[in-house]
Design a protein around this motif. Structure first.
Motif, PDB file in Angstrom:
ATOM      1  N   ARG A   1     -10.942  -1.304   5.748  1.00 40.63           N
ATOM      2  CA  ARG A   1     -11.551  -1.848   4.520  1.00 40.63           C
ATOM      3  C   ARG A   1     -10.507  -1.980   3.427  1.00 40.63           C
ATOM      4  O   ARG A   1      -9.440  -1.377   3.481  1.00 40.63           O
TER       5      ARG A   1
ATOM      6  N   ILE B   1      -9.453  -1.860  -3.814  1.00 40.76           N
ATOM      7  CA  ILE B   1      -9.052  -2.655  -4.975  1.00 40.76           C
ATOM      8  C   ILE B   1      -8.159  -1.804  -5.875  1.00 40.76           C
ATOM      9  O   ILE B   1      -8.576  -0.741  -6.336  1.00 40.76           O
TER      10      ILE B   1
ATOM     11  N   LYS C   1     -18.614   5.643  -7.341  1.00 42.10           N
ATOM     12  CA  LYS C   1     -17.325   6.088  -6.785  1.00 42.10           C
ATOM     13  C   LYS C   1     -16.183   5.909  -7.790  1.00 42.10           C
ATOM     14  O   LYS C   1     -15.969   4.829  -8.323  1.00 42.10           O
TER      15      LYS C   1
ATOM     16  N   ASN D   1      -9.833   5.463  -9.775  1.00 39.22           N
ATOM     17  CA  ASN D   1     -10.089   4.466 -10.814  1.00 39.22           C
ATOM     18  C   ASN D   1     -10.027   5.187 -12.157  1.00 39.22           C
ATOM     19  O   ASN D   1     -11.007   5.782 -12.580  1.00 39.22           O
TER      20      ASN D   1
ATOM     21  N   ARG E   1      -5.658  -0.014   1.066  1.00 36.52           N
ATOM     22  CA  ARG E   1      -6.543   0.131   2.219  1.00 36.52           C
ATOM     23  C   ARG E   1      -7.522   1.284   2.068  1.00 36.52           C
ATOM     24  O   ARG E   1      -7.186   2.336   1.546  1.00 36.52           O
ATOM     25  N   GLY E   2      -8.732   1.056   2.541  1.00 33.36           N
ATOM     26  CA  GLY E   2      -9.717   2.118   2.686  1.00 33.36           C
ATOM     27  C   GLY E   2      -9.741   2.515   4.154  1.00 33.36           C
ATOM     28  O   GLY E   2      -8.823   2.179   4.915  1.00 33.36           O
ATOM     29  N   ARG E   3     -10.811   3.197   4.584  1.00 31.94           N
ATOM     30  CA  ARG E   3     -10.902   3.565   5.991  1.00 31.94           C
ATOM     31  C   ARG E   3     -11.362   2.362   6.802  1.00 31.94           C
ATOM     32  O   ARG E   3     -11.899   1.400   6.266  1.00 31.94           O
TER      33      ARG E   3
ATOM     34  N   GLN F   1      -1.394  -2.147  -5.984  1.00 39.91           N
ATOM     35  CA  GLN F   1      -1.265  -2.352  -4.539  1.00 39.91           C
ATOM     36  C   GLN F   1      -1.822  -3.737  -4.206  1.00 39.91           C
ATOM     37  O   GLN F   1      -2.946  -4.066  -4.600  1.00 39.91           O
TER      38      GLN F   1
ATOM     39  N   SER G   1       0.872  -1.177   0.000  1.00 42.31           N
ATOM     40  CA  SER G   1       0.000   0.000   0.000  1.00 42.31           C
ATOM     41  C   SER G   1       0.906   1.223   0.000  1.00 42.31           C
ATOM     42  O   SER G   1       1.876   1.266   0.755  1.00 42.31           O
ATOM     43  N   THR G   2       0.583   2.210  -0.829  1.00 43.48           N
ATOM     44  CA  THR G   2       1.449   3.401  -0.878  1.00 43.48           C
ATOM     45  C   THR G   2       1.372   4.146   0.458  1.00 43.48           C
ATOM     46  O   THR G   2       2.345   4.784   0.863  1.00 43.48           O
TER      47      THR G   2
ATOM     48  N   PHE H   1     -18.939  -4.835  -6.503  1.00 37.78           N
ATOM     49  CA  PHE H   1     -18.673  -3.391  -6.561  1.00 37.78           C
ATOM     50  C   PHE H   1     -19.353  -2.706  -7.742  1.00 37.78           C
ATOM     51  O   PHE H   1     -19.321  -1.486  -7.844  1.00 37.78           O
TER      52      PHE H   1
HETATM   53  C1  BT5 Z   1     -11.651   5.005   0.835  1.00 35.86           C
HETATM   54  O1  BT5 Z   1     -12.047   4.279   1.920  1.00 35.86           O
HETATM   55  O2  BT5 Z   1     -12.374   5.342  -0.066  1.00 35.86           O
HETATM   56  C2  BT5 Z   1     -10.160   5.354   0.814  1.00 35.86           C
HETATM   57  C3  BT5 Z   1      -9.428   4.706  -0.313  1.00 35.86           C
HETATM   58  C4  BT5 Z   1      -8.005   5.165  -0.383  1.00 35.86           C
HETATM   59  C5  BT5 Z   1      -7.199   4.399  -1.395  1.00 35.86           C
HETATM   60  C6  BT5 Z   1      -5.819   4.966  -1.562  1.00 35.86           C
HETATM   61  S1  BT5 Z   1      -4.962   4.230  -2.882  1.00 35.86           S
HETATM   62  C7  BT5 Z   1      -3.468   4.929  -2.388  1.00 35.86           C
HETATM   63  C8  BT5 Z   1      -3.450   4.858  -0.874  1.00 35.86           C
HETATM   64  N1  BT5 Z   1      -2.905   3.608  -0.402  1.00 35.86           N
HETATM   65  C9  BT5 Z   1      -3.827   2.871   0.250  1.00 35.86           C
HETATM   66  O3  BT5 Z   1      -3.615   1.748   0.741  1.00 35.86           O
HETATM   67  N2  BT5 Z   1      -4.990   3.535   0.282  1.00 35.86           N
HETATM   68  C10 BT5 Z   1      -4.895   4.834  -0.356  1.00 35.86           C
HETATM   69  P1  BT5 Z   1     -13.544   3.949   2.280  1.00 35.86           P
HETATM   70  O4  BT5 Z   1     -14.350   5.223   2.274  1.00 35.86           O
HETATM   71  O5  BT5 Z   1     -13.467   3.186   3.532  1.00 35.86           O
HETATM   72  O6  BT5 Z   1     -14.048   3.069   1.100  1.00 35.86           O
HETATM   73  C11 BT5 Z   1     -13.652   1.738   0.978  1.00 35.86           C
HETATM   74  C12 BT5 Z   1     -14.784   0.995   0.276  1.00 35.86           C
HETATM   75  O7  BT5 Z   1     -14.827   1.374  -1.101  1.00 35.86           O
HETATM   76  C13 BT5 Z   1     -14.583  -0.508   0.253  1.00 35.86           C
HETATM   77  O8  BT5 Z   1     -15.125  -1.103   1.389  1.00 35.86           O
HETATM   78  C14 BT5 Z   1     -15.340  -0.930  -1.010  1.00 35.86           C
HETATM   79  O9  BT5 Z   1     -16.734  -1.011  -0.770  1.00 35.86           O
HETATM   80  C15 BT5 Z   1     -15.134   0.262  -1.925  1.00 35.86           C
HETATM   81  N3  BT5 Z   1     -14.009   0.071  -2.861  1.00 35.86           N
HETATM   82  C16 BT5 Z   1     -12.909  -0.697  -2.747  1.00 35.86           C
HETATM   83  N4  BT5 Z   1     -12.088  -0.540  -3.799  1.00 35.86           N
HETATM   84  C17 BT5 Z   1     -12.708   0.328  -4.630  1.00 35.86           C
HETATM   85  C18 BT5 Z   1     -12.379   0.894  -5.871  1.00 35.86           C
HETATM   86  N5  BT5 Z   1     -11.240   0.626  -6.520  1.00 35.86           N
HETATM   87  N6  BT5 Z   1     -13.262   1.765  -6.415  1.00 35.86           N
HETATM   88  C19 BT5 Z   1     -14.421   2.088  -5.793  1.00 35.86           C
HETATM   89  N7  BT5 Z   1     -14.785   1.578  -4.617  1.00 35.86           N
HETATM   90  C20 BT5 Z   1     -13.943   0.712  -4.024  1.00 35.86           C
END
Ligand code: BT5
Length: 319
Positions: free
Chosen positions: A122, A125, A184, A209, A117-119, A113, A90-91, A219
């Motif tokens: 989560r 992708i 999204k 994306n 990671r999301g928040r 990656q 993960s960056t 998704f």
């Molecule tokens: C986010 O979390 O939206 C924050 C995402 C941040 C990603 C960047 S990439 C560079 C950096 N390195 C990392 O490891 N992370 C950051 P959240 O609001 O919690 O949304 C996560 C949710 O979005 C997941 O539970 C899925 O439902 C959905 N999701 C996962 N991958 C997705 C994608 N590529 N496009 C759209 N939705 C996605």
């Protein structure tokens, strides 16, 4: 060495460079040069090789070329150093590992990656070569309570960059999502390290994306890519250059003025939730509310059905 060779290839702008020239310049054998070329090819760079003329980088290889990014980036501090990976967990994780010694404005980008990671733990992708998976290391002299404003600054920067580069109507779904046609296209994850009164560093993770062609079934109804919405591929390099420039402008404005003025204008103008009826999600609970505004600090002003008002600092909303 491999990066140096890539830069040489890039700077030739589609012309050949001979193995001999490279081996003399870098004082390594032609076999070593050949091995580095093969390694670059394995990473996905398309390099034409002829016995007589040497090596030529085909620009349309679709990969990001960090040296090209650096050369064309028109910022003062953000992106002064760009660290580029073909693949990484993960960056944001990598940024944390280096943040202590990294300069303010360091940018980390990966083609893929494996543990994006999301928040709240989560997943995000992050398939290879399809998106922009990037983190910015920041070292501002601001109180930790202000840290979350970076998410708003990043959201505004991404929104302007997407609109400017693709013409797509991107909207900000407070606090950290960008949507196009209701789905999204970008998520932002801001993380912080420090003490109660002092920030050591902030990491702003941005996932866009850009050119994803497909999404897992689960998704498909919530996620899309810029390419899917536009009907043609998006040049990731152009988008990154615009994004970093926008980010720096809004960040500097905030640091110099002490207010979010410019950012607020964007996040209010392009809000996906302002004036709308939303659900405020808290664990298992979902409360209906109307969005009244976004205040000077970037907080969301909502009014619940029972008339109670609240200022939300972070959290989850659904439209
Ligand atoms: C986010 O979390 O939206 C924050 C995402 C941040 C990603 C960047 S990439 C560079 C950096 N390195 C990392 O490891 N992370 C950051 P959240 O609001 O919690 O949304 C996560 C949710 O979005 C997941 O539970 C899925 O439902 C959905 N999701 C996962 N991958 C997705 C994608 N590529 N496009 C759209 N939705 C996605």
């Amino acid at each position: 060495m491999k990066d140096k060779i890539l830069r040489e290839l890039y700077e030739k702008k589609g012309q050949y460079i001979s193995g001999e020239e490279l081996s003399e310049k870098y004082q390594v054998s032609r076999t070593a040069i050949w091995k580095h070329m093969n390694a670059l090819k394995k990473e996905g760079y398309v390099i034409e090789t002829t016995h007589k003329k040497g090596y030529k980088l085909i620009e349309s290889s679709g990969k990001l070329i960090p040296e090209a990014l650096k050369r064309d980036l028109n910022t003062v501090e953000i992106g002064n150093k760009i660290i580029y990976f073909d693949t990484i967990d993960s960056t944001n994780n990598y940024s944390k590992r280096i943040a202590k010694d990294a300069a303010h404005g360091t940018v980390i980008i990966s083609e893929e990656q494996s543990g994006g990671r999301g928040r709240l733990g989560r997943n995000w992708i992050s398939p290879k070569g399809e998106g922009i998976w990037m983190s910015i290391v920041l070292k501002p002299d601001i109180p930790p309570t202000e840290g979350m404003k970076m998410t708003q600054i990043a959201a505004a920067a991404v929104c302007n960059a997407i609109r400017g580069v693709t013409g797509l109507e991107a909207f900000i779904k407070w606090p950290n999502d960008l949507v196009v046609n209701g789905k999204k296209v970008c998520g932002i994850l801001t993380e912080m390290a420090g003490e109660l009164t002092r920030i050591d560093y902030l990491i702003v993770g941005i996932g866009i994306n850009a050119n994803n062609e497909s999404f897992l079934e689960e998704f498909q109804h919530i996620a899309t890519s810029l390419a899917k919405e536009k009907g043609e591929k998006v040049d990731r390099k152009t988008l990154i250059l615009h994004l970093l420039k926008e980010f720096e402008g809004l960040y500097e404005d905030y640091i110099n003025q002490g207010t979010l003025e410019k950012t607020l204008a964007i996040i209010r103008n392009y809000s996906a939730v302002l004036g709308k009826s939303i659900l405020v999600i808290r664990g298992e609970q979902q409360l209906k509310a109307t969005v009244l505004g976004i205040d000077e600090e970037g907080l969301l002003e909502v009014k619940y059905e029972d008339g109670k008002r609240e200022l939300l600092m972070s959290g989850e909303v659904s439209i």
